[in-house]
Scaffold this active site. Structure first.
Site, PDB file in Angstrom:
ATOM      1  CG  HIS A   1       2.953  -2.787   4.020  1.00 18.76           C
ATOM      2  ND1 HIS A   1       3.181  -1.431   4.019  1.00 18.76           N
ATOM      3  CD2 HIS A   1       1.616  -2.942   3.841  1.00 18.76           C
ATOM      4  CE1 HIS A   1       2.032  -0.794   3.832  1.00 18.76           C
ATOM      5  NE2 HIS A   1       1.065  -1.682   3.735  1.00 18.76           N
TER       6      HIS A   1
ATOM      7  CE  LYS B   1      -4.971   6.106  -1.100  1.00 15.44           C
ATOM      8  NZ  LYS B   1      -4.785   4.712  -0.687  1.00 15.44           N
TER       9      LYS B   1
ATOM     10  NE  ARG C   1      -3.632  -2.385   9.952  1.00 14.06           N
ATOM     11  CZ  ARG C   1      -3.929  -1.183   9.541  1.00 14.06           C
ATOM     12  NH1 ARG C   1      -3.165  -0.161   9.831  1.00 14.06           N
ATOM     13  NH2 ARG C   1      -5.019  -0.952   8.839  1.00 14.06           N
TER      14      ARG C   1
ATOM     15  CB  SER D   1       0.433   3.592   4.677  1.00 12.10           C
ATOM     16  OG  SER D   1       1.141   2.452   4.273  1.00 12.10           O
TER      17      SER D   1
END
Length: 150
Positions: A17, A41, A90, A127
């Site tokens: 990030h 979540k 990515r 993450s």
């Protein structure tokens, strides 16, 4: 003023990030790191902890703002007068996923998405990987910004 929103859960913020955000500062006058809140979540870190971690990572950067939001990212962009969404990629899987979202966002609100490819040395970090390392008591410090001790 070119203003971008960099949305995510940042649970936790990673060096991936940070790489994208720092390079985005060369393009935009202001970047709002926007922490999306999803009641369905389960997060490892509270919203307050995530804001604190991001604040540590960018403590000396006046072009960075940190905010949280619920709902559609494009609606948040409009409320902040941001014309761009900044995203990091990515790999090709990220591109395929982000392409559809970017096209929907452009249709919904004429918001442009800008993609930056992550630097190779951080492209493996996510993450979810960091959370797994933390849960299993591994050394996560090479994957998160300095000063973030979890």
């Amino acid at each position: 003023m070119k203003k971008a929103v960099f949305p995510g859960s940042f649970d936790p913020i990673t060096l991936g990030h940070v790489d994208v955000i720092k390079r985005g500062l060369n393009i935009f006058d202001e970047i709002i790191i926007a922490i999306g809140v999803n009641a369905d979540k389960k997060y490892m870190f509270s919203l307050e902890e995530r804001i604190k971690h991001i604040g540590i990572a960018f403590k000396n950067e006046p072009k960075i703002k940190i905010k949280s939001y619920a709902g559609l990212t494009v609606d948040f962009c409009k409320s902040e007068n941001a014309s761009y969404i900044l995203r990091g990629l990515r790999n090709s899987t990220d591109f395929t996923y982000e392409q559809s979202i970017a096209q929907a966002n452009a249709t919904l609100a004429e918001i442009e998405s800008v993609f930056l490819i992550c630097a190779p040395e951080v492209s493996f970090i996510s993450s979810s990987i960091v959370r797994d390392v933390i849960r299993n008591k591994g050394d996560y410090r090479k994957m998160v910004p300095n000063g973030i001790y979890i």
